[in-house]
Write a protein that holds these residues in place. Sequence first.
Motif, short mmCIF file in Angstrom:
data_model
loop_
_atom_site.label_atom_id
_atom_site.label_comp_id
_atom_site.label_asym_id
_atom_site.label_seq_id
_atom_site.Cartn_x
_atom_site.Cartn_y
_atom_site.Cartn_z
N LEU A 21 -43.95 20.85 -21.00
CA LEU A 21 -44.35 22.26 -20.85
C LEU A 21 -43.25 23.17 -21.37
CD1 LEU A 21 -46.38 20.84 -18.92
CD2 LEU A 21 -46.10 22.78 -17.37
N SER A 22 -43.62 24.37 -21.80
CA SER A 22 -42.61 25.35 -22.22
C SER A 22 -41.85 25.85 -20.98
CB SER A 22 -43.28 26.52 -22.91
OG SER A 22 -43.97 27.31 -21.95
N ASP A 43 -51.49 16.14 -15.18
CA ASP A 43 -50.83 14.84 -15.38
C ASP A 43 -49.70 14.89 -16.40
OD1 ASP A 43 -52.52 13.66 -13.52
OD2 ASP A 43 -54.10 13.39 -15.03
N ARG A 44 -49.37 16.07 -16.85
CA ARG A 44 -48.24 16.17 -17.79
C ARG A 44 -46.92 16.09 -17.04
NH1 ARG A 44 -49.68 20.23 -22.74
NH2 ARG A 44 -51.64 19.21 -23.26
N HIS A 73 -39.14 13.58 -13.07
CA HIS A 73 -39.86 12.31 -13.17
C HIS A 73 -41.21 12.34 -12.46
CE1 HIS A 73 -36.33 10.81 -15.06
NE2 HIS A 73 -35.59 11.12 -14.02
N LEU A 74 -41.58 13.52 -11.98
CA LEU A 74 -42.90 13.66 -11.35
C LEU A 74 -43.81 14.48 -12.26
CD1 LEU A 74 -41.98 14.52 -7.63
CD2 LEU A 74 -42.40 12.28 -8.65
N THR A 75 -45.09 14.17 -12.24
CA THR A 75 -46.04 14.97 -13.02
C THR A 75 -46.13 16.37 -12.41
OG1 THR A 75 -47.94 14.44 -11.64
CG2 THR A 75 -47.47 12.92 -13.47
N ILE A 76 -46.81 17.26 -13.12
CA ILE A 76 -47.00 18.62 -12.61
C ILE A 76 -47.72 18.59 -11.26
CG2 ILE A 76 -48.16 20.82 -13.10
CD1 ILE A 76 -45.57 20.02 -14.85
N ALA A 77 -48.79 17.80 -11.18
CA ALA A 77 -49.53 17.72 -9.91
C ALA A 77 -48.66 17.17 -8.79
CB ALA A 77 -50.77 16.85 -10.08
#
Length: 228
Positions: A137-138, A131-132, A90-94
Amino acid sequence: MIEFRNIWKTYTDGTEAVKNFSLTIRKGEIVTLIGPSGCGKTTSLKMINRLIEPTAGSIYIDNQDIKTFNIDELRWNIGYVLQEIALFPHLTIAENISVVPEMMKWKRKKVKKRCEDLLDMVGLEPSTYMDRMPHELSGGQQQRVGVVRALAADPDIILMDEPFSALDPISREQLQEDIRRLQKEIEKTIVFVTHDMDEALAIGDQVCLMKEGEIVQYDQPQQLIVSP
Ligand code: ADP
Ligand code: ADP
């Protein structure tokens, strides 16, 4: 430097997982722990960040017994990458990458810069990926984020437990290259667990071959003789 001195681990059910394990890992070196399933690799690794306590013996980091460190500080200084892709869903990549720097109260600007640099390092364009969400992501890309997340707070030591085993061979090979390159750039001490001999030989400066809780051989990859 990480030093295992005469480490034993017997689980409460009587399983002797690690027997008289002594090993010195120099600063800036990648050591791979290799051996069949059940030989004690993960047990040995988890004793470094005190997820598991030895039954006997002590582990030293820079000549200091790890039992004398504050456990939070010990763990902040040790990045940990697991087999299962363990990003917070539930967290973005950053945000995923920022978890430990934020606990350490880094300034917002510094955290952002760090995220960008780390994503760049593993070939993920920061403006595209920051922000993804993880599920966008793969598998290979997520595992890359998992690797750089472990580097985020600039720990001296990184532990990796079969980090690529869920990946396809191509992603795997790319990540092996990433690790080697990262290690040269940032000179971290890395302890890498695998049951794949090719991977152990490709990644390790030193390879520690284990069997039934004991070290069978400890040497540079080119010196390692593998019995059939
Ligand atoms: P301890 O015996 O050290 O108290 P537990 O038996 O409570 O540890 O198990 C701790 C964790 O390790 C649990 O998640 C459990 O599923 C796992 N575990 C237990 N036995 C084994 C085993 N033989 N091999 C791998 N993992 C195990
Ligand atoms: P590897 O990482 O090489 O597969 P492990 O360190 O996970 O080996 O396990 C070493 C031995 O200890 C195995 O026999 C395993 O079943 C046993 N073991 C691991 N965790 C536990 C646990 N929590 N309780 C009891 N036995 C365990």
